[in-house]
Design an enzyme around this catalytic site. Structure first.
Site, PDB file in Angstrom:
ATOM      1  N   SER A 109     -56.184 118.480  11.277  1.00 36.83           N
ATOM      2  CA  SER A 109     -56.016 117.422  12.290  1.00 36.83           C
ATOM      3  C   SER A 109     -54.730 116.678  11.975  1.00 36.83           C
ATOM      4  O   SER A 109     -53.675 117.001  12.502  1.00 36.83           O
ATOM      5  CB  SER A 109     -57.234 116.507  12.315  1.00 36.83           C
ATOM      6  OG  SER A 109     -58.334 117.182  12.906  1.00 36.83           O
ATOM      7  N   GLY A 110     -54.794 115.682  11.050  1.00 40.46           N
ATOM      8  CA  GLY A 110     -53.571 114.942  10.713  1.00 40.46           C
ATOM      9  C   GLY A 110     -52.814 115.532   9.534  1.00 40.46           C
ATOM     10  O   GLY A 110     -51.673 115.146   9.262  1.00 40.46           O
ATOM     11  N   GLY A 111     -53.438 116.420   8.778  1.00 42.40           N
ATOM     12  CA  GLY A 111     -52.750 117.057   7.650  1.00 42.40           C
ATOM     13  C   GLY A 111     -52.557 116.165   6.426  1.00 42.40           C
ATOM     14  O   GLY A 111     -51.681 116.408   5.606  1.00 42.40           O
ATOM     15  N   HIS A 112     -53.410 115.126   6.274  1.00 38.77           N
ATOM     16  CA  HIS A 112     -53.248 114.225   5.116  1.00 38.77           C
ATOM     17  C   HIS A 112     -54.129 114.599   3.925  1.00 38.77           C
ATOM     18  O   HIS A 112     -54.169 113.851   2.946  1.00 38.77           O
ATOM     19  CB  HIS A 112     -53.562 112.782   5.517  1.00 38.77           C
ATOM     20  CG  HIS A 112     -52.419 112.116   6.198  1.00 38.77           C
ATOM     21  ND1 HIS A 112     -52.004 112.478   7.440  1.00 38.77           N
ATOM     22  CD2 HIS A 112     -51.573 111.134   5.800  1.00 38.77           C
ATOM     23  CE1 HIS A 112     -50.974 111.735   7.787  1.00 38.77           C
ATOM     24  NE2 HIS A 112     -50.686 110.913   6.809  1.00 38.77           N
ATOM     25  N   SER A 118     -56.115 121.534   4.204  1.00 34.36           N
ATOM     26  CA  SER A 118     -56.111 121.906   5.628  1.00 34.36           C
ATOM     27  C   SER A 118     -54.990 122.882   5.962  1.00 34.36           C
ATOM     28  O   SER A 118     -54.931 123.380   7.084  1.00 34.36           O
ATOM     29  CB  SER A 118     -55.992 120.652   6.507  1.00 34.36           C
ATOM     30  OG  SER A 118     -54.830 119.922   6.168  1.00 34.36           O
ATOM     31  N   GLY A 181     -59.986 114.589   9.991  1.00 35.58           N
ATOM     32  CA  GLY A 181     -60.301 114.600   8.560  1.00 35.58           C
ATOM     33  C   GLY A 181     -60.822 113.254   8.089  1.00 35.58           C
ATOM     34  O   GLY A 181     -61.758 113.176   7.291  1.00 35.58           O
ATOM     35  N   HIS A 182     -60.216 112.183   8.609  1.00 34.03           N
ATOM     36  CA  HIS A 182     -60.555 110.824   8.167  1.00 34.03           C
ATOM     37  C   HIS A 182     -62.021 110.490   8.461  1.00 34.03           C
ATOM     38  O   HIS A 182     -62.757 110.056   7.568  1.00 34.03           O
ATOM     39  CB  HIS A 182     -59.628 109.858   8.899  1.00 34.03           C
ATOM     40  CG  HIS A 182     -59.668 108.443   8.444  1.00 34.03           C
ATOM     41  ND1 HIS A 182     -59.265 108.045   7.187  1.00 34.03           N
ATOM     42  CD2 HIS A 182     -60.054 107.296   9.089  1.00 34.03           C
ATOM     43  CE1 HIS A 182     -59.392 106.719   7.083  1.00 34.03           C
ATOM     44  NE2 HIS A 182     -59.879 106.253   8.218  1.00 34.03           N
ATOM     45  N   TYR A 472     -64.130 109.158  -4.140  1.00 30.84           N
ATOM     46  CA  TYR A 472     -64.085 109.093  -2.668  1.00 30.84           C
ATOM     47  C   TYR A 472     -63.551 110.423  -2.140  1.00 30.84           C
ATOM     48  O   TYR A 472     -62.427 110.797  -2.443  1.00 30.84           O
ATOM     49  CB  TYR A 472     -63.203 107.924  -2.264  1.00 30.84           C
ATOM     50  CG  TYR A 472     -62.985 107.738  -0.772  1.00 30.84           C
ATOM     51  CD1 TYR A 472     -63.907 108.185   0.168  1.00 30.84           C
ATOM     52  CD2 TYR A 472     -61.855 107.076  -0.304  1.00 30.84           C
ATOM     53  CE1 TYR A 472     -63.697 107.993   1.533  1.00 30.84           C
ATOM     54  CE2 TYR A 472     -61.640 106.876   1.053  1.00 30.84           C
ATOM     55  CZ  TYR A 472     -62.561 107.345   1.965  1.00 30.84           C
ATOM     56  OH  TYR A 472     -62.354 107.169   3.313  1.00 30.84           O
ATOM     57  N   TYR A 475     -60.085 110.925  -0.820  1.00 30.29           N
ATOM     58  CA  TYR A 475     -58.986 111.083  -1.778  1.00 30.29           C
ATOM     59  C   TYR A 475     -59.356 112.237  -2.693  1.00 30.29           C
ATOM     60  O   TYR A 475     -59.529 112.099  -3.901  1.00 30.29           O
ATOM     61  CB  TYR A 475     -58.719 109.782  -2.546  1.00 30.29           C
ATOM     62  CG  TYR A 475     -58.048 108.755  -1.664  1.00 30.29           C
ATOM     63  CD1 TYR A 475     -56.770 108.990  -1.164  1.00 30.29           C
ATOM     64  CD2 TYR A 475     -58.686 107.584  -1.302  1.00 30.29           C
ATOM     65  CE1 TYR A 475     -56.152 108.078  -0.326  1.00 30.29           C
ATOM     66  CE2 TYR A 475     -58.075 106.661  -0.458  1.00 30.29           C
ATOM     67  CZ  TYR A 475     -56.805 106.917   0.018  1.00 30.29           C
ATOM     68  OH  TYR A 475     -56.199 106.023   0.858  1.00 30.29           O
TER      69      TYR A 475
END
Ligand code: FDA
Length: 539
Positions: A109-112, A118, A181-182, A472, A475
């Site tokens: 999705s955002g790639g973070h 991902s 992802g978030h 978490y 992270y």
């Protein structure tokens, strides 16, 4: 053998495209593309949706959503193809062909993802990149919105603020993070003490399961709906969109920043903060950042604790509150700024305050290489422990490192541990995320930065949660353990599973076993099914 003319045309187009681009293909790659081209059945769609290596746009599409350049080196494994679906049927086709021809699917999705999960895999894989799934529909009357997974948080906040300045959504602070992802891992930001996590405010979702069925909350059932709100991405299915509950915010909020370095008693003030911050009213968000900065003595460095926060209220109320509860901070009017909630998004995102349009710019901030680790703290760290933490930030590797420490409490204390997969609720004073960063050019030396982060993590052991040492999932930290390429036992996955999810890990395994028993949706830390058929065969 008779080939239907209609279906062969796009396949031939792919062949032409690939030969023009110089790509040589082995059988599974070929079969996958054949499968997809038969299903897409339209040349202009194929050229907009499939990017194979050597396609002139392949690298730019791949790199567009890489937010950790540690995983952007020539040695980083690359996907055989990137698929950027335009509609749901393209997602289903990609799923179908990946399954049929044995390619692992990495949903982006955002790639973070901080471990690059991902867009990197050690086995042959394709990326399903949701960059065209970015629609957002805000309904202020009913105080809800539908957000497609590929939308960034910046785009979501922008869309809400375009309609109203008194509604918001409690999610993360970095505007380029993707909803997909978030939300899959929890998601917190400046409103979480008032309203909980992003995942706590999701009321429906649209997901494609491993069999290609399109499900909503009702049809997926409460177990699966529970699991996708925090159990980690790339595990239960492909979430296309989320229905979220918007939350009220005042037209004016007050943000503040107070910097204290070692010479200004940073250690003592942070020590005191630990006893106070989690008990403050839930209208107040407060975060401490520990970083290395220049000292007032020329050529010298010091460590700074940056106390940054936001009150859902005016400046007078904020100053009175802090003077009463935390006078040691010395908060004054010049440290504070009244603004709208959307402007506070810019403030916390490290963006210039001039125009909210920057929330739509995915390249507004530089991308670096990084390693992250996280902890939860339940007892105040003694001053001597904080001194040691601060001194680690004076080390050479910590030039671009930060410990981000948001105070917990508020609404987080009221939500039971098993309400959602994210279990870190009452009893936590704060979370600590340690991030060490370096430039892409320094990637050859990444080992020294990563070992600094491991030493810091080891140093923190006596001061943080134990049995399990909680972490978490957003992270993500592969140092905690990884799945095997084939079968991973419950016991093995428990090592990191209990750190991320505590007892909720058991329910996540049960849901996974039910909805994806063959473990198609997987990555290095996805939830494994209980006993995969692979194991049953005795392989
Ligand atoms: P990405 O696309 O990489 O996805 C992450 C994981 O979810 C991958 O495993 C992926 O396969 C899977 N996935 C993605 N889309 C999916 C979908 N549609 N369906 C199923 N699975 C899917 N966190 C936080 O709580 N608060 C914060 O303020 C921040 N800030 C922040 C800043 C920066 C710079 C970074 C690098 C990270 C954060 N984070 C954070 C952590 C962030 O929440 C976490 O990395 C998210 O998983 C990122 O989601 P993306 O969609 O961007 O990543």
């Amino acid at each position: 053998m008779k080939f239907p003319q209609f279906s062969m045309l796009p396949f031939l187009m792919v062949v032409v495209m690939l030969s023009l681009s110089g790509t040589t293909l082995s059988h599974p790659h070929w079969d996958f593309l054949h499968c997809l081209s038969l299903r897409l059945a339209n040349y202009s769609t194929i050229s907009k949706v499939i990017y194979v290596q050597n396609n002139p746009s392949y690298s730019s599409v791949l790199n567009a959503s890489i937010h950790n350049t540690r995983f952007s080196t020539p040695a980083t494994p690359k996907p055989f193809a990137i698929i950027t679906p335009l509609k749901t049927s393209h997602v289903r086709s990609t799923l179908y062909c990946s399954k049929k021809h044995g390619f692992q699917l990495r949903i982006r999705s955002g790639g973070h993802d901080v471990e690059g999960l991902s867009y990197v895999s050690e086995v042959p894989f394709v990326i399903l990149d949701l960059l065209n799934f970015r629609a957002i529909k805000v309904d202020t009357k009913n105080e809800v919105a539908w957000v497609q997974s590929g939308a960034t948080l910046g785009e979501l906040y922008y869309a809400i603020a375009a309609k109203t300045n008194t509604l918001a959504f409690p999610a993360g602070m970095c505007h380029t993070v993707g909803a997909g992802g978030h939300f899959s891992g929890g998601g917190y930001g400046t409103l979480f003490r008032k309203y909980g996590l992003a995942a706590d405010n999701i009321i429906d979702a649209r997901m494609i399961d491993v069999n290609g069925r399109i499900l909503d909350r009702k049809s997926m059932g409460e177990d699966v709906f529970w699991a996708i709100r925090g159990g980690g991405g790339n595990t239960f299915g492909i979430v296309l969109a989320w229905k979220i509950k918007l939350v009220p915010v005042p037209a004016v909020v007050t943000v503040f920043t107070v910097n204290k370095n070692l010479e200004q008693n940073a250690t003592k003030i942070f020590h005191r903060w630990q006893y106070i911050a989690h008990k403050l009213p839930d209208d107040l968000f407060m975060n401490v950042w520990i970083t290395k900065v220049n000292s007032s003595q020329v050529g010298m460095k010091t460590v700074q604790a940056t106390f940054r926060g936001m009150l859902l209220g005016g400046v007078d109320e904020l100053i009175a509150l802090i003077q009463d509860k935390f006078p040691e901070l010395g908060l004054a009017e010049e440290n504070c700024n009244e603004m709208s909630w959307i402007e506070s998004v810019l403030y916390f995102g490290g963006l210039p305050l001039q125009s909210v349009d920057i929330l739509l710019d995915k390249n507004a901030l530089p991308t670096l290489s990084l390693k992250a680790k996280s902890d939860y703290v339940k007892e105040p760290i003694p001053e001597s422990g904080i001194e040691g933490l601060m001194s680690m930030f004076l080390e050479e590797e910590a030039d671009n490192a930060v410990a981000m420490i948001p105070a917990f409490g508020g609404k987080m204390d009221d939500i039971p541990e098993n309400e959602l997969p994210y279990p870190h609720r009452a009893g936590n004073l704060f979370e600590a995320t340690y991030i060490v960063q370096w430039t892409k050019e320094e990637n050859a030396e990444s080992g020294k930065y990563i070992s600094w982060s491991r030493r810091l993590y080891s140093y923190m052991t006596p001061y943080v949660s134990k049995s399990p040492r909680e972490a978490y999932v957003n992270y993500r930290d592969l140092d905690l353990g990884i799945n095997n390429n084939d079968y991973t036992s419950y016991e093995q996955a428990s090592i990191w599973g209990f750190k991320y999810f505590k007892n909720n890990f058991k329910r996540l395994v049960q849901v996974k076993t039910k909805v994806d028993p063959m473990n198609f949706f997987r990555n290095e830390q996805s939830i494994p099914p209980l006993l995969s058929p692979w194991k049953k065969k005795g392989n």
